[in-house]
Design a protein around this motif. Structure first.
Motif, mmCIF file in Angstrom:
data_model
loop_
_atom_site.group_PDB
_atom_site.id
_atom_site.type_symbol
_atom_site.label_atom_id
_atom_site.label_comp_id
_atom_site.label_asym_id
_atom_site.label_seq_id
_atom_site.Cartn_x
_atom_site.Cartn_y
_atom_site.Cartn_z
ATOM 1 N N VAL A 209 -2.977 103.012 15.949
ATOM 2 C CA VAL A 209 -1.747 103.749 16.230
ATOM 3 C C VAL A 209 -2.003 104.725 17.370
ATOM 4 O O VAL A 209 -2.955 105.511 17.325
ATOM 5 C CB VAL A 209 -1.255 104.514 14.992
ATOM 6 C CG1 VAL A 209 -0.024 105.353 15.337
ATOM 7 C CG2 VAL A 209 -0.927 103.555 13.859
ATOM 8 N N HIS A 210 -1.141 104.638 18.401
ATOM 9 C CA HIS A 210 -1.194 105.607 19.501
ATOM 10 C C HIS A 210 0.137 106.328 19.564
ATOM 11 O O HIS A 210 1.199 105.701 19.518
ATOM 12 C CB HIS A 210 -1.483 104.907 20.836
ATOM 13 C CG HIS A 210 -1.647 105.874 21.969
ATOM 14 N ND1 HIS A 210 -0.594 106.248 22.774
ATOM 15 C CD2 HIS A 210 -2.725 106.559 22.416
ATOM 16 C CE1 HIS A 210 -1.022 107.120 23.681
ATOM 17 N NE2 HIS A 210 -2.306 107.328 23.472
ATOM 18 N N SER A 211 0.105 107.665 19.637
ATOM 19 C CA SER A 211 1.327 108.462 19.657
ATOM 20 C C SER A 211 1.270 109.478 20.782
ATOM 21 O O SER A 211 0.195 109.963 21.146
ATOM 22 C CB SER A 211 1.527 109.169 18.316
ATOM 23 O OG SER A 211 0.427 110.011 18.026
ATOM 24 N N THR A 212 2.439 109.807 21.329
ATOM 25 C CA THR A 212 2.532 110.802 22.392
ATOM 26 C C THR A 212 3.257 112.034 21.874
ATOM 27 O O THR A 212 3.931 112.007 20.840
ATOM 28 C CB THR A 212 3.291 110.238 23.604
ATOM 29 O OG1 THR A 212 4.659 110.010 23.229
ATOM 30 C CG2 THR A 212 2.663 108.923 24.075
ATOM 31 N N ARG A 216 6.807 108.978 21.012
ATOM 32 C CA ARG A 216 6.650 107.523 21.062
ATOM 33 C C ARG A 216 5.405 107.117 20.287
ATOM 34 O O ARG A 216 4.325 107.683 20.469
ATOM 35 C CB ARG A 216 6.532 107.037 22.508
ATOM 36 C CG ARG A 216 6.488 105.520 22.601
ATOM 37 C CD ARG A 216 6.172 105.032 23.984
ATOM 38 N NE ARG A 216 6.047 103.575 24.006
ATOM 39 C CZ ARG A 216 5.479 102.902 24.996
ATOM 40 N NH1 ARG A 216 4.977 103.542 26.042
ATOM 41 N NH2 ARG A 216 5.403 101.593 24.935
ATOM 42 N N VAL A 217 5.559 106.121 19.422
ATOM 43 C CA VAL A 217 4.474 105.626 18.583
ATOM 44 C C VAL A 217 4.374 104.116 18.749
ATOM 45 O O VAL A 217 5.370 103.397 18.669
ATOM 46 C CB VAL A 217 4.712 105.976 17.099
ATOM 47 C CG1 VAL A 217 3.643 105.344 16.223
ATOM 48 C CG2 VAL A 217 4.729 107.485 16.901
ATOM 49 N N VAL A 218 3.136 103.640 18.998
ATOM 50 C CA VAL A 218 2.874 102.213 19.152
ATOM 51 C C VAL A 218 1.847 101.805 18.103
ATOM 52 O O VAL A 218 0.786 102.430 17.996
ATOM 53 C CB VAL A 218 2.348 101.875 20.559
ATOM 54 C CG1 VAL A 218 2.023 100.387 20.676
ATOM 55 C CG2 VAL A 218 3.368 102.279 21.620
ATOM 56 N N VAL A 219 2.159 100.766 17.332
ATOM 57 C CA VAL A 219 1.273 100.245 16.298
ATOM 58 C C VAL A 219 0.787 98.871 16.727
ATOM 59 O O VAL A 219 1.591 98.000 17.074
ATOM 60 C CB VAL A 219 1.992 100.152 14.935
ATOM 61 C CG1 VAL A 219 1.041 99.636 13.860
ATOM 62 C CG2 VAL A 219 2.582 101.496 14.537
ATOM 63 N N ARG A 220 -0.529 98.643 16.706
ATOM 64 C CA ARG A 220 -1.125 97.371 17.117
ATOM 65 C C ARG A 220 -1.935 96.759 15.985
ATOM 66 O O ARG A 220 -2.509 97.480 15.158
ATOM 67 C CB ARG A 220 -2.046 97.551 18.330
ATOM 68 C CG ARG A 220 -1.371 98.000 19.604
ATOM 69 C CD ARG A 220 -2.396 98.176 20.720
ATOM 70 N NE ARG A 220 -1.797 98.686 21.931
ATOM 71 C CZ ARG A 220 -1.286 97.924 22.887
ATOM 72 N NH1 ARG A 220 -1.333 96.601 22.760
ATOM 73 N NH2 ARG A 220 -0.734 98.469 23.965
ATOM 74 N N ASP A 221 -2.028 95.435 15.992
ATOM 75 C CA ASP A 221 -2.983 94.713 15.161
ATOM 76 C C ASP A 221 -4.352 94.856 15.823
ATOM 77 O O ASP A 221 -4.531 94.507 16.992
ATOM 78 C CB ASP A 221 -2.577 93.243 15.055
ATOM 79 C CG ASP A 221 -3.523 92.456 14.175
ATOM 80 O OD1 ASP A 221 -4.653 92.169 14.630
ATOM 81 O OD2 ASP A 221 -3.136 92.109 13.053
ATOM 82 N N VAL A 226 -2.010 92.744 19.403
ATOM 83 C CA VAL A 226 -0.564 92.514 19.424
ATOM 84 C C VAL A 226 0.167 93.764 18.945
ATOM 85 O O VAL A 226 -0.212 94.377 17.952
ATOM 86 C CB VAL A 226 -0.202 91.301 18.540
ATOM 87 C CG1 VAL A 226 1.309 91.190 18.361
ATOM 88 C CG2 VAL A 226 -0.776 90.032 19.138
ATOM 89 N N VAL A 227 1.238 94.143 19.673
ATOM 90 C CA VAL A 227 2.054 95.288 19.290
ATOM 91 C C VAL A 227 2.967 94.886 18.140
ATOM 92 O O VAL A 227 3.785 93.967 18.264
ATOM 93 C CB VAL A 227 2.888 95.791 20.484
ATOM 94 C CG1 VAL A 227 3.836 96.900 20.025
ATOM 95 C CG2 VAL A 227 1.966 96.310 21.587
ATOM 96 N N ARG A 277 6.648 98.529 10.722
ATOM 97 C CA ARG A 277 7.978 98.477 11.334
ATOM 98 C C ARG A 277 8.487 99.850 11.748
ATOM 99 O O ARG A 277 9.525 99.954 12.403
ATOM 100 C CB ARG A 277 8.974 97.830 10.372
ATOM 101 C CG ARG A 277 8.695 96.360 10.069
ATOM 102 C CD ARG A 277 9.868 95.699 9.383
ATOM 103 N NE ARG A 277 10.204 96.368 8.126
ATOM 104 C CZ ARG A 277 11.447 96.478 7.652
ATOM 105 N NH1 ARG A 277 12.469 96.011 8.344
ATOM 106 N NH2 ARG A 277 11.662 97.080 6.489
ATOM 107 N N LEU A 278 7.789 100.903 11.358
ATOM 108 C CA LEU A 278 8.185 102.279 11.649
ATOM 109 C C LEU A 278 9.586 102.577 11.126
ATOM 110 O O LEU A 278 10.365 103.312 11.747
ATOM 111 C CB LEU A 278 8.079 102.569 13.152
ATOM 112 C CG LEU A 278 6.652 102.536 13.725
ATOM 113 C CD1 LEU A 278 6.666 102.820 15.215
ATOM 114 C CD2 LEU A 278 5.750 103.540 12.994
ATOM 115 N N ASP A 279 9.931 102.000 9.982
ATOM 116 C CA ASP A 279 11.188 102.308 9.305
ATOM 117 C C ASP A 279 10.993 103.557 8.458
ATOM 118 O O ASP A 279 10.035 103.673 7.704
ATOM 119 C CB ASP A 279 11.624 101.138 8.436
ATOM 120 C CG ASP A 279 10.519 100.691 7.479
ATOM 121 O OD1 ASP A 279 9.370 100.499 7.949
ATOM 122 O OD2 ASP A 279 10.778 100.531 6.271
#
Length: 435
Positions: A209-212, A216-221, A226-227, A277-279
């Protein structure tokens, strides 16, 4: 990768309870018994007492000693002329030296582990005029032969390989997953400035997980890069009103189980999202917390003063609170260190759902197990020198005495029911405990 911190003992010795006086007896039978005991004592004193078998492991003053699998590894200090540091490897449990090699990178080494048939060494590379940077070196564990070296702090990846991250909170950086055998890059991604966290399983990291600061948050395998999810948590696309943490404490992002948690704002608020899913799941205001941790079936939120709040991970409902506790969870249960008026800590076992105290373990320094599922070993100073050793049972809430080590002092590491501790005269000793 498992990292073992060789800390010093913090607790003082506990006073021993006086032994009860035996009942008095009178008459000639007692004198006869005393004569018999004297004869037996004379015979015993003529026979040498058996000595505890201990394997001596060398470690010079200023060296760093770590255990990885069945290897005892010693990083010797640099010479007064600034010469290269050296790594010595010894086979356990016998203590035979296998090899010694010079380390090409000057710096401090803080972690060593066996991964996919390779010995991984992690440390801080020190270059004149530059701030220290993390580095990973791969060696053949059988011979010490150099295999590869790359910048970055290593983490094992679920399914094989190593994650090397060189992220910077202000300038951004790079995430790379490489093959353990040769350092070949499987995938890489450049990241902007922000925070980096991950989810770790028994087989390694499986989510990154990378967050700013902007939300903005990006979750990868972790295995493929893969995002899985990419969202702006402060300005969601569905139009929901979300308060961005523009004031108050900085927001932190943590991953626990299947949840991604944001923690911060004023008042202090935790918001939970589904990781893949960031729900959004729930949101709860806290009395104040610095970080979250997994406490078995509940979430623990701890502040720096030791106040604790336990939250239901499904609903965000507060279940119980505690004051002056520092908690950590293992596969066997939940343990807490409780401060008292003397400044020492005592260990207790807690029910994670209710917070009730299940058992009193007493005062012990916990030795982290070097393998998953290993026994939890506690040590404390013995009056007159040495260490008392016990196994801490988090199911029964009891400390079961294992051994007394008169020649051990501190800085212990456990390998199952073996204990490696620093000796007062220098170096380490390896003792087989009595389970």
């Amino acid at each position: 990768m498992a990292i073992i911190d060789l800390g010093e003992l913090r607790h003082g010795a506990e006073p021993e309870e006086p032994l009860p006086r035996p009942p008095r007896a009178a008459g000639r039978p007692l004198r006869g018994a005393l004569v018999l005991l004297l004869l037996l004592a004379t015979l015993v004193s003529a026979t040498p007492l058996p000595r505890r078998e201990v394997v001596s492991l060398p470690a010079a003053l200023g060296s760093e000693a770590l255990i990885a699998g069945d290897l005892y590894l010693v990083v010797e200090p640099a010479g007064p002329d600034g010469s290269q540091r050296r790594l010595d490897a010894y086979r356990l449990p016998g203590g035979e030296r296998l090899w010694q090699v010079p380390l090409s990178v000057p710096g401090r080494y803080w972690g060593m582990s066996l991964r996919d048939g390779m010995l991984m060494i992690a440390g801080y590379e020190v270059t004149e005029g530059d701030p220290p940077g993390t580095v990973t070196i791969a060696l053949d564990p059988a011979s010490g032969e150099f295999r590869w070296q790359q910048p970055g702090s290593p983490l094992p990846v679920s399914g094989g390989g190593l994650l090397l991250e060189t992220t910077d909170a202000e300038q951004g950086g790079t995430l790379r997953v490489v093959e353990s055998c040769c350092g070949r890059v499987r995938w890489r991604a450049d990241t902007p400035a922000g925070q980096f966290t991950f989810r770790s399983t028994e087989s390694g990291v499986d989510r990154l997980v990378h967050s700013t600061a902007g939300g903005r948050v990006v979750v990868r395998d972790a295995a493929t890069g893969v995002v899985l999810a990419d969202a702006d948590l402060w300005n969601p696309a569905d139009g929901r009103e979300v308060r961005a943490p523009t004031e108050g404490p900085e927001v932190g992002v943590q991953v626990i189980g299947d949840l991604l948690l944001t923690l911060g704002g004023q008042p202090m608020t935790v918001t939970a999202y589904g990781l893949d899913r960031l729900d959004r799941r729930w949101r709860t205001e806290l009395d104040g917390a610095a970080y979250a941790s997994e406490c078995g079936p509940v979430l623990c939120f701890q502040d720096r003063s030791g106040d604790l709040q336990a939250i239901d991970p499904a609903t965000g409902r507060r279940l119980w609170t505690g004051a002056g506790w520092i908690v950590w969870s293992t596969g066997a249960g939940l343990m807490a260190a409780v401060g008292n008026d003397s400044g020492a800590d005592r260990l207790v076992v807690l029910d994670p759902v209710t917070g009730a105290v299940r058992g009193q373990l007493g005062r012990w320094e916990v030795v982290p197990p070097s393998v998953a599922g290993g026994p939890i070993i506690g040590i404390r100073p013995r009056p007159g020198g040495g260490l008392l050793v016990a196994e801490l049972d988090l199911v029964t809430g009891a400390a079961r005495p294992l051994d007394v080590l008169p020649d051990a002092s501190a800085s212990c590491q456990s390998i199952g029911y073996q204990l490696a501790c620093r000796k007062p005269a220098g170096g380490f000793g390896l003792w087989r405990l009595k389970p």
